[in-house]
Design an enzyme around this catalytic site. Structure first.
Site, PDB file in Angstrom:
ATOM      1  N   ARG A 233       1.474  -4.200  -6.005  1.00 58.08           N
ATOM      2  CA  ARG A 233       1.708  -5.356  -6.107  1.00 58.08           C
ATOM      3  C   ARG A 233       2.998  -6.010  -6.650  1.00 58.08           C
ATOM      4  NH1 ARG A 233      -1.597  -7.471  -2.356  1.00 58.08           N
ATOM      5  NH2 ARG A 233      -2.014  -9.413  -3.476  1.00 58.08           N
ATOM      6  N   GLU A 262       6.145 -14.297  -2.568  1.00 62.15           N
ATOM      7  CA  GLU A 262       6.663 -13.914  -1.232  1.00 62.15           C
ATOM      8  C   GLU A 262       6.456 -15.135  -0.303  1.00 62.15           C
ATOM      9  OE1 GLU A 262       3.985 -10.448  -0.018  1.00 62.15           O
ATOM     10  OE2 GLU A 262       4.776  -9.133  -1.657  1.00 62.15           O
ATOM     11  N   HIS A 281       6.766  -6.658   2.610  1.00 66.77           N
ATOM     12  CA  HIS A 281       5.457  -6.483   2.368  1.00 66.77           C
ATOM     13  C   HIS A 281       4.792  -5.941   3.809  1.00 66.77           C
ATOM     14  CE1 HIS A 281       1.791  -7.599   0.009  1.00 66.77           C
ATOM     15  NE2 HIS A 281       1.504  -6.372   0.689  1.00 66.77           N
TER      16      HIS A 281
END
Length: 324
Positions: A233, A262, A281
Site C-alpha cells: 500500500r 493515486e 498500481h
C-alpha cells in the site's frame, strides 16, 4: 460466521454493486439475485435496502463515507481487492457485517512482477533502455541474482508467493510478519534483516502499525547497494523520505507500484527521482484478472446463498485475513 448471515431462501436477495468500468460478470447469479448499481453519489441512499455490497470499484473510498448513517446495512461486504483500508471505518469495523476480500487472486501475478523488478535492477535493464534510446554502446557488468538476500515485509499469501518466486531464482529470502512464528520473523527483526538485504519488498497490509513504517530511519538502515520495492500500500512509505534516500544515494534504487495518492499527478516529483521505477498500481493485474475477481465473488455468493461459511473473512480489527 455470525448467526443468520445466510440468505433468506424465501426472498430474492439484493446485491448492491459499487460500480467500476467494466462492470462485473455475475454469470450463474443472473436471475437469482436483484442487482442494484451505485456510484459514490448514490451509495449512501441505497445501502439500507441491500443484503450484500460488492465493492467492485476498489479504488473508491465511498464506503467509508456512506456507511455511517441511519437504517440497516448489508450483512456482508465483499471487496474485489486484497486491501480493505479503503472501506473500513469505525462503524463498519464495530458492526456484525462480515467483510471478505479477493485473497488468492493476485498472489502469483504480484510475485512475478516483483521477480521481474529484481531481475531488471540486477541486470541494469533501465539503463540499457536509456542507452539504446541514446544510441550509445556501453558495456557494463551486472549483478548475479542467485545468492543475494531479500526481506519481504508481509507474510500473507502475497508475501509468501514473492518469497517462493525469489527463492526459485536463488535469492535467500526472509519473511517478516506481525508476529514471529515458524518460518516468519517478527517486527523486532526487521531492522537487522534490512541491514543485510539486497532487496527489501513491502507487501504488508495497511494498518495503524504499518502506516509510514518505511521512513528515513529505515531507509538509512539499508545498504547503499540495496533496492526497495513497494507493491503493498502506498501509505506504508513516507514518500519524502524515500525521495531523500534516492537523491542522497543512501540506496541504489527503488520501484513503487502503489502511492499515497493515486493516480500520481503529472507534477509529482516522484516521476523524475533518480533510480525510481514508477508503475500505475498494476503489479497484480494480468490479462483476465477482472473475470477471475468476478468468478471468485460468484463462488462466494453461492456459498452465502447455501448458508455455508464464507472464506477470505477479514478480521476487521486487524484489517486483513488472518493466516492459518
Amino acid at each position: 460466521m455470525p448467526e443468520n448471515l445466510e440468505a433468506n431462501p424465501l426472498t430474492t436477495p439484493t446485491l448492491l454493486v459499487l460500480d467500476a468500468d467494466p462492470p462485473p460478470r455475475l454469470g450463474r447469479l443472473t436471475g437469482r439475485v436483484g442487482v442494484v448499481h451505485a456510484d459514490a453519489s448514490t451509495l449512501a441512499e441505497r445501502l439500507p435496502s441491500a443484503d450484500v455490497l460488492l465493492v467492485w470499484d476498489f479504488t473508491s473510498d465511498a464506503v467509508r463515507g456512506a456507511w455511517p448513517g441511519e437504517g440497516p446495512r448489508p450483512r456482508w461486504v465483499h471487496t474485489a481487492s486484497a486491501g480493505v483500508d479503503h472501506l473500513l471505518c469505525p462503524e463498519l469495523a464495530a458492526s456484525d457485517t462480515v467483510v471478505t476480500n479477493a485473497r488468492g487472486i493476485f498472489d502469483r501475478p504480484i510475485a512475478e512482477y516483483v521477480a521481474a523488478l529484481v531481475l531488471a535492477f540486477a541486470k541494469d535493464l533501465p539503463r540499457t533502455l536509456e542507452l539504446q534510446r541514446e544510441r550509445t554502446w556501453r558495456h557494463r557488468e551486472t549483478r548475479r541474482v542467485a545468492g543475494t538476500r531479500a526481506v519481504v515485509v508481509g507474510s500473507g499469501p502475497i508475501g509468501r508467493a514473492i518469497a517462493g518466486t525469489l527463492g526459485a531464482l536463488g535469492v535467500r529470502t526472509a519473511l517478516v510478519g506481525r508476529t514471529a512464528r515458524s518460518g516468519v520473523h517478527g517486527p523486532e527483526d526487521l531492522d537487522r534483516l534490512m541491514a543485510g538485504a539486497d532487496w527489501v519488498i513491502a507487501a504488508a497490509p495497511l494498518t495503524e502499525g504499518t502506516r509510514g513504517m518505511f521512513d528515513a530511519r529505515r531507509f538509512g538502515v539499508m545498504q547503499p547497494s540495496a533496492y526497495f520495492v513497494n507493491i503493498g500500500r502506498g501509505q506504508l512509505v513516507v514518500e519524502e523520505a524515500l525521495a531523500g534516500a534516492l537523491r542522497g544515494r543512501w540506496i541504489a534504487g527503488a520501484a513503487l507500484d502503489v502511492f499515497a495518492t493515486e493516480p500520481l499527478t503529472p507534477d509529482s516529483a516522484l516521476w523524475e527521482l533518480p533510480g525510481l521505477v514508477v508503475s500505475p498500481h498494476m503489479s497484480g493485474d494480468t490479462v483476465g484478472w477482472r473475470d477471475e475477481l468476478g468468478a471468485q465473488f460468484v463462488e462466494l455468493f453461492e456459498r452465502w446463498m447455501a448458508g455455508l461459511p464464507l472464506v477470505n473473512v477479514v478480521d476487521k480489527q486487524r484489517g486483513y485475513v488472518p493466516g492459518h
